[in-house]
Design an enzyme around this catalytic site. Structure first.
Site, PDB file in Angstrom:
ATOM      1  CG  LEU A 141       1.244  -5.562  -0.302  1.00 50.43           C
ATOM      2  CD1 LEU A 141       0.313  -6.434   0.524  1.00 50.43           C
ATOM      3  CD2 LEU A 141       0.560  -4.252  -0.686  1.00 50.43           C
ATOM      4  N   GLY A 176      -5.752   0.590 -15.816  1.00 46.90           N
ATOM      5  CA  GLY A 176      -5.572  -0.363 -14.717  1.00 46.90           C
ATOM      6  C   GLY A 176      -6.363   0.047 -13.483  1.00 46.90           C
ATOM      7  CE  LYS A 229      -1.398   5.475   0.265  1.00 43.39           C
ATOM      8  NZ  LYS A 229      -0.845   4.451  -0.640  1.00 43.39           N
ATOM      9  N   GLY A 252      13.471  -4.171  -5.242  1.00 40.79           N
ATOM     10  CA  GLY A 252      12.096  -3.715  -5.457  1.00 40.79           C
ATOM     11  C   GLY A 252      11.559  -3.968  -6.849  1.00 40.79           C
ATOM     12  N   GLY A 310      -6.329  -1.253 -10.438  1.00 38.14           N
ATOM     13  CA  GLY A 310      -5.750  -1.903  -9.261  1.00 38.14           C
ATOM     14  C   GLY A 310      -5.525  -0.880  -8.164  1.00 38.14           C
ATOM     15  CE1 TYR A 311      -4.052  -4.319  -4.105  1.00 37.50           C
ATOM     16  CE2 TYR A 311      -3.285  -3.039  -2.247  1.00 37.50           C
ATOM     17  CZ  TYR A 311      -3.759  -4.212  -2.760  1.00 37.50           C
ATOM     18  OH  TYR A 311      -3.959  -5.267  -1.939  1.00 37.50           O
ATOM     19  N   GLY A 334       0.247  -2.542 -12.963  1.00 36.93           N
ATOM     20  CA  GLY A 334       1.035  -3.488 -12.193  1.00 36.93           C
ATOM     21  C   GLY A 334       2.499  -3.097 -12.191  1.00 36.93           C
ATOM     22  CG  HIS A 367     -19.734   2.083  23.318  1.00 38.60           C
ATOM     23  ND1 HIS A 367     -20.317   1.810  22.095  1.00 38.60           N
ATOM     24  CD2 HIS A 367     -20.484   3.049  23.914  1.00 38.60           C
ATOM     25  CE1 HIS A 367     -21.385   2.579  21.960  1.00 38.60           C
ATOM     26  NE2 HIS A 367     -21.514   3.352  23.038  1.00 38.60           N
TER      27      HIS A 367
END
Ligand code: NAI
Length: 472
Positions: A326, A183, A53, A147, A185-186, A278, A451
């Site tokens: 996750l 792959g 991130k 993990g 994926g994420y 994966g 708003h």
């Protein structure tokens, strides 16, 4: 005098293990955590969620500065990348956050032991310390939170610095010219976005005919188109059969996924390959057999509803047990197991676990997809609202995407929410809370939303699920 046994010994200091340790200590347990890494935080903090991130954010800023600020009348000449600085910032943030867990351990009186743990019985663990000596610790309860690690394609190894898993992809010292990712994926999509933003040509090879198999397919299609516009190339229904390592390049051989005939492979030249196919539960050298702990066909440790394994007194949570891999799922399980051990009613609502992909636009979801509802024969209504009609999104120039709410056709109970758009990862919290409280889409619609905010798109989608939206 013999050491008195601990109340809880946790193996693994990732989000599952360290959170379980803190909660157990808060509930009055004596707790020790063992991890083979010197730094706390497991995969997530050291080589996963956090560093990825950080780099995704840095690369986003780079693209903003290079391509988008001019629309605001801000002209920046000569925007250039200094990868070393970007990586140093990432390392410093990882360092800071892992040290933060150390602080929490000290505050809660949790002992940390660096070493490789091996189960000896249902109340004893051997720990091989960094200097090679072995310590033995006794505990009333043992928790496995070791993990997962990346899956490699059969017959392939990480035996060349140009071939890596997500760990390597977060520490490259140059931007690859052509990065081939196996792959979609994420990990493939997040790290593909990262390196494409920094200038690499990125080709993503996927076994199936679409990206992220678990994602709501309408949302997945939108994401795929957005990523293609950013330059990512996709090769669907392909499998990797060989990588030829030449001095200056890698030649990747791809075959049609389900083609068993003797067709010639497609050859693609690149200079880096990322395996993102994966992850699998990590239980290597843990001594599961020694204590009679059983796993399923995929290597996941089998647990009962109390997270207890087939060996009484030994528990397991996180990526080593079935369910989405996750960090936040592991954390919930960590809290639940600590409370169960303390005689409380800890539990996890697996129907309300959000998932986020940190691409641009971001994707976030909770609950069922349309495909799942159809397969389960559940009748549902759909409420959808585009960010192009949301005032804040227009102000921010972030109009791509939508909020989609799936609600039970009879009861209006929210069954699933899928968001693609800027800050979807934060917006999903409201949907998760709504589902946790069994809310209806009308409950969301009649909740006052500030708003102008992106969250008004959630309100409008909710209006549209049970009645009509106000702003389209
Ligand atoms: P994934 O399970 O998300 O995706 C793997 C993809 O690889 C699938 O689309 C699959 O069809 C494809 N694939 C498998 N074998 C293949 C082959 N031989 N050739 C071509 N394609 C193949 O796994 P990924 O991306 O590695 O992530 C691992 C785990 O880490 C996931 O379970 C995810 O939940 C977690 N993660 C979560 C993140 C987040 O929360 N933002 C970020 C990164 C990872």
């Amino acid at each position: 005098m013999a050491e008195s046994p601990l109340d809880l010994l946790v193996i693994g200091a990732g989000p599952g293990g360290y959170v379980a340790a803190i909660r157990a200590a808060q509930l009055g347990f004596s707790v020790a955590v063992v991890d083979k890494r010197a730094q706390l935080g497991g995969t997530c903090l050291n080589i996963g969620c956090i560093p990825s991130k950080v780099l995704l954010n840095s690369s986003h800023k780079f693209v903003e500065a290079r391509d988008h600020l001019k629309q605001h009348g801000i002209f920046m000449d000569g925007v250039r990348l200094h990868l070393d600085t970007m990586m140093s910032r990432k390392n410093a943030i990882v360092d800071e956050l892992t040290r933060g867990i150390g602080f929490l351990f000290r505050k809660n009186g949790i002992i940390f032991i660096q070493g490789q743990a091996k189960l000896e019985s249902n109340n004893q663990v051997a720990i091989i310390l960094p200097d090679g000596t072995v310590d033995h610790k006794q505990a009333r309860h043992i928790l496995i939170a070791t993990g997962s690690d990346p899956v490699l394609p059969t017959g392939f190894n990480i035996d060349d610095p140009r071939i890596f898993t997500s760990t390597g992809a977060l520490s490259l010292d140059t931007v690859p010219r052509h990065l081939m990712i196996i792959g979609a994926g994420y990990i493939g999509l997040e790290l593909g976005s990262l390196w494409a933003r920094l200038g690499a040509l990125v080709t993503v090879v996927e076994f199936l005919d679409h990206i992220v198999p678990s994602m709501d397919q309408e949302t997945a299609k939108f994401l795929q188109q957005s990523l293609q516009k950013q330059g990512l190339l996709f090769k669907f229904q392909r499998k990797l059969t060989q990588i030829i390592k030449k001095e200056k390049e890698l030649v990747v051989h791809l075959m049609v996924a389900d083609d068993t005939s003797a067709h010639l492979p497609e050859l693609i030249t690149c200079d880096a390959v990322l395996f993102a196919m994966g992850r699998r539960p990590y239980t290597q050298d843990l001594g599961l057999e020694q204590v009679g702990i059983t796993t399923d066909d995929h290597g996941f440790i089998k647990v009962n509803s109390q997270f207890e394994t087939s060996c009484p007194g030994i528990y397991a949570i996180g990526d080593v047990i079935p369910g989405p891999m996750l960090a936040h799922k592991a954390e919930e399980e960590g809290v639940a197991v600590a409370e169960i051990l303390a005689g409380q009613a800890g539990s996890v609502n697996y129907g309300a676990i959000p998932a986020v992909i940190y691409t641009s636009p971001e994707v976030a979801s909770v609950g069922k997809t349309e495909e799942q509802l159809k397969a389960e024969g559940i009748n549902y209504s759909i409420g959808k609202f585009p960010f192009s009609a949301n005032g804040r999104a227009v102000v921010m120039g972030e109009t791509a995407g939508f909020v989609k709410i799936l609600a039970d056709i009879k009861t209006d109970r929210v069954l699933g929410v899928h968001i693609i758009g800027s800050d979807a990862g934060s917006l999903i919290a409201e949907a998760t809370l709504a589902m946790e409280f069994d809310a209806s889409s009308e409950d969301i619609a009649r909740t006052c939303h500030a708003h102008p905010t992106y969250s008004e798109a959630m309100k409008e989608a909710a209006w549209s699920a049970f009645s009509k939206p106000l702003h389209v």
